[in-house]
Every structure is written in C-alpha cells, then in structure tokens.
Design a protein around this motif. Structure first.
Motif, PDB file in Angstrom:
ATOM      1  N   ASN A 171       0.829  -1.202   0.000  1.00 53.27           N
ATOM      2  CA  ASN A 171       0.000   0.000   0.000  1.00 53.27           C
ATOM      3  C   ASN A 171       0.874   1.268   0.000  1.00 53.27           C
ATOM      4  O   ASN A 171       0.660   2.206  -0.782  1.00 53.27           O
ATOM      5  N   VAL A 172       1.909   1.278   0.879  1.00 56.07           N
ATOM      6  CA  VAL A 172       2.824   2.431   0.934  1.00 56.07           C
ATOM      7  C   VAL A 172       3.522   2.600  -0.414  1.00 56.07           C
ATOM      8  O   VAL A 172       3.573   3.701  -0.976  1.00 56.07           O
ATOM      9  N   ILE A 173       4.033   1.479  -0.951  1.00 58.26           N
ATOM     10  CA  ILE A 173       4.758   1.541  -2.232  1.00 58.26           C
ATOM     11  C   ILE A 173       3.846   2.098  -3.325  1.00 58.26           C
ATOM     12  O   ILE A 173       4.209   3.006  -4.076  1.00 58.26           O
ATOM     13  N   SER A 174       2.623   1.557  -3.395  1.00 60.39           N
ATOM     14  CA  SER A 174       1.670   1.979  -4.418  1.00 60.39           C
ATOM     15  C   SER A 174       1.379   3.480  -4.325  1.00 60.39           C
ATOM     16  O   SER A 174       1.362   4.194  -5.344  1.00 60.39           O
ATOM     17  N   SER A 175       1.183   3.978  -3.096  1.00 53.32           N
ATOM     18  CA  SER A 175       0.904   5.406  -2.915  1.00 53.32           C
ATOM     19  C   SER A 175       2.111   6.255  -3.330  1.00 53.32           C
ATOM     20  O   SER A 175       1.955   7.324  -3.907  1.00 53.32           O
TER      21      SER A 175
END
Ligand code: MG
Length: 455
Positions: free
Chosen positions: A57-61
């Motif tokens: 999720n962090v990477i995607s954001s």
C-alpha cells in the motif's frame, strides 16, 4: 501543537482499527507530498502478517505520487536507516510496530540523515494528512519500484568496526534469541561471519511471534538462559520485533536489563576513545555518571525517547548513546539504536577484555531501583508538575527537561507524566535499598500533596 498520530517511535496502532488501508494510503501520500513528489525512498518491513499488505500500500501510494522506491524486504529497522545513508536517498520507511503484540503495526519514517523525522516534520505530515493536501503525478510520470538486498553491505560495515582478530581467537559461543522478528535475518549471520559459534532460539521469521512474543523482557527469556548454561555459551542476546534493541544475558544465564549493558559499553568506549561523551535519557542509572567520572568523561542528558538521543549525538558530535531499554547508539556505525551492532560490540568487549560477562557486570557500580505510579487526571498533569517544582528547596539539584528529576546526595527521583495514561510514573534510584524506599515515600507524598492541592 500536539501530535495526533505520531508517538515516541513513529505511528503505531491496531490493524483494522487505526491502521486501515485508507489510513496507510493517505499517510503515505502525505509523506510523498512533504517530499514534493520527488526523490527516492527505501522501504523495509518486519515479519508481521499484516506487513506485506501495508508495505504494498505504501509503495503503491509513493509510485502514484511520483517517487522511486527501493524495496529492501524483511529487515531490521536499523538496516533501513543504514540504507538511507548508504544509498543517499531522500527518505526511509519501516513497516513495523517494534515490540508490540502481533495485532499492531505501524510506520517509522526515516529522514535523509538516517534518523527518524523530528517533531516539526511529523506535524507537517499530519497537517497534510488532515487537510488531504496530496498531489499525485500524471499517469505517465508514475515512479518505479526495484528490490535490493543490502544485508551483506550492512553486515560488512559492522564487521569493519570491531576487532575481528580478537573475536575469532576467543572462539566464542553465543545464543541469539531474535524472537521470530526481523533480527533473525542479520544477527546470527553477522556473528557467524565474525567466527562466533551461534545457537539460535526463535530464529525463524514468524509474524505471529509465537516463541516468546516480540518484547524481550527478562521474564520472557528463560529459554535463552537455559540454552546458554546447557551449551556453555559466553553470553546471550535477544532483540525486539524490529531488532533495534538488544538485551543481554551472561554466561550463567542471568539476564540484565539495558541499564547494565549500556554502562558496559560506556566503560569500554571511554577507555578506548578520545571522545569521552555519552548521551542518555534522564531516566538512566547514575552508574553512567560514576563511570564517566572514573574515566574523565561526561554524560549528556536528554528527554526519554531515541530520537532525542540520536539528534543530540549528531548536534554535539558525540559517538555513543544508550537507553535502559537496551538501545545502543554507536555513532561510528550510525547514530541510531542498532541491535546487531550492539551484539557485535559485546562480542568485541568480551574478546578484548578477556573477562567473563558476569565479571564485567560485577565491576560496575551498584544501585537499587524502584518504580511506582500514581493516578492523576490528564488535565491536571502540567499544573501538578509546576506545583512540585515550586516546593523544591534550591539546594536540591533539579532537571526538568522531561518530567522533574530531583538529585539528592544519596540518590534521585524522576517524576514523569505518562504520555498515554492518566498517571504519573515515579522512578527512584539510590545506593541502598533503605534509601531507595525513603526517597520513594518522600516522592509519592510530594506528588499526592500537589494533586490534592489542585483537585
Ligand atoms: Mg524496536
């Protein structure tokens, strides 16, 4: 202004409660906006079951915000801090809830100097989060993600800072209990590369922390003690979930809290280095002062919290810091607490001094400590502290950088309001048990009188 989400060490909460996909996405977008949607970020995670989905999720954001991401895999927090400086990137993120139970998770945010972001930047991230002032890049400007394994580079840097020859000659045996946490992938391998025979306990990654939990309190380390004795080991070391802390045991299986090990490190360091300064929070044992006096060194106090210790080290060019929870900061490596560095340095001390761990502890100054707490409504805490300060005679030395610490001839008392509960925590230390009890009784009365007067 008070922080809403950041605590002493980053953001932490229960998964599904505070830590939801929406929360993580918005918080990561806020971090990217703080970087003005430019630059490279390294990311690592502890082995919690919720860590992969949070990390993705962090990477995607970040990618949608235009940042480049380097994924370091499941690694200790200090390895991510090392990577920030080693790769000269703009930020680091660790998906971890440190020593908390498995249902927790969180984010530690590392600044470009390898230390967790300061309160000013934490407030900035929270402000962007609250106002939802995120910006995302157009579809054709999304960032990219690559994977990198920096374990050996990190291990190499630690090995260069210890006396490999004397450690190898000593032919040591060490028990490592990484508590199924991120330390499992570093400390056993590091010590083996130093020529140490390693026996692991709870050494497989498991985000449920089924072995002894993720917090290395002495009462949870009986397995480690037993194996140390059975296998004739020289010492033992245990980490918390993200391996920034190290708790040690001697060759007899006795477990010591960090207040003993940091003094061992301080003594060794001051007898081997010109720069004889040591940074530690106001809650640390007076043994650190006794050693500094003996070695012609100096103790520099900070409020409780590892960021204060790190920042003080950098600002004042100090190379050693320590916390009684088992945090060792070795500035020649990096000015943050690092469990693997602590383990290697302990092997180094035993090899160089050629003494047993228990003998080294016996040589340290002895103190008695006592902890207590008193209920107090949150709204009264500040006034109670002010009231206490006005009642203290000028002849008593007072340190008020974090709570109130009163230093008497034969001991001290620290009265601190809890940041999370409606209580005051009271710590006392003195040379004798009798004196410890006396100071505790006096201190409890001081707080009770102030609360009664103001209620
Ligand atoms: Mg930790």
């Amino acid at each position: 202004m008070d922080r809403k989400y950041f605590g002493t060490n980053g953001i932490r909460g229960i998964v599904g409660d505070l830590i939801t996909p929406l929360f993580i996405s918005k918080m990561s977008s806020a971090m990217a906006s703080m970087l003005k949607n430019k630059g490279t970020v390294v990311i690592g995670a502890d082995p919690r079951l919720s860590s992969p989905s949070i990390k993705n999720n962090v990477i995607s954001s970040f990618l949608a915000s235009g940042l480049e991401v380097i994924d370091l895999g499941v690694v200790p927090t200090p390895l991510v801090q090392f990577a920030v400086k080693h790769l000269h990137v703009n930020m680091g993120v660790v998906v971890t809830a440190s020593h908390n139970t498995p249902q927790f998770n969180g984010l530690k945010i590392i600044d470009d100097d390898g230390i967790e972001i300061d309160i000013r930047k934490q407030l900035k991230v929270e402000e962007i989060f609250e106002k939802e002032q995120f910006t995302y890049v157009p579809w054709n400007e999304n960032g990219s993600v690559t994977s990198m394994d920096l374990k050996q580079e990190y291990i190499d840097q630690i090995i260069q800072l210890v006396n490999t020859d004397s450690i190898q000659k000593k032919k040591m045996s060490v028990v490592v209990d990484s508590g199924n946490g991120a330390g499992s992938v570093i400390t056993p391998e590091l010590l083996r590369q130093l020529g140490v025979r390693v026996i692991t306990v709870n050494g497989n990654l498991d985000g449920r922390f089924p072995g002894r939990g993720s917090e290395p309190t002495p009462d949870k380390l009986s397995e480690m003690s037993k194996i140390t004795l059975q296998s004739n080991c020289d010492f033992s070391v245990a980490h918390d979930g993200d391996a920034d802390r190290a708790i040690f045991g001697d060759e007899k299986g006795t477990i010591f809290f960090g207040d003993k090990s940091i003094v061992l490190f301080e003594k060794w360091f001051m007898s081997n280095h010109e720069n004889k300064q040591f940074v530690t929070p106001v809650s640390s044992s007076s043994a650190v002062v006794d050693i500094a006096d003996e070695m012609g060194g100096k103790v520099i106090w900070t409020p409780v919290g590892c960021i204060f210790v790190s920042r003080k080290m950098i600002a004042n060019n100090i190379l050693l810091g320590g916390e009684e929870n088992g945090g060792l900061f070795y500035g020649l490596h990096q000015s943050v607490r690092d469990g693997a560095m602590a383990a290697a340095l302990m092997a180094n001390i035993l090899a160089e001094t050629n003494k047993t761990f228990s003998d080294l502890v016996l040589e340290l100054p002895k103190y008695f400590q006592k902890k207590n707490k008193l209920p107090c409504p949150n709204v009264l805490k500040k006034r109670v502290m002010d009231q206490i300060v006005t009642t203290i005679p000028e002849t008593v030395e007072l340190i008020d950088m974090d709570g109130v610490k009163l230093i008497y001839d034969e001991g001290w008392i620290l009265i601190r309001p809890s940041g999370t509960e409606p209580i005051f925590r009271i710590f006392v230390e003195a040379k004798t048990e009798k004196k410890t009890n006396e100071i505790m009784t006096k201190g409890m009365r001081l707080v009770q009188d102030a609360i009664r007067k103001l209620s």
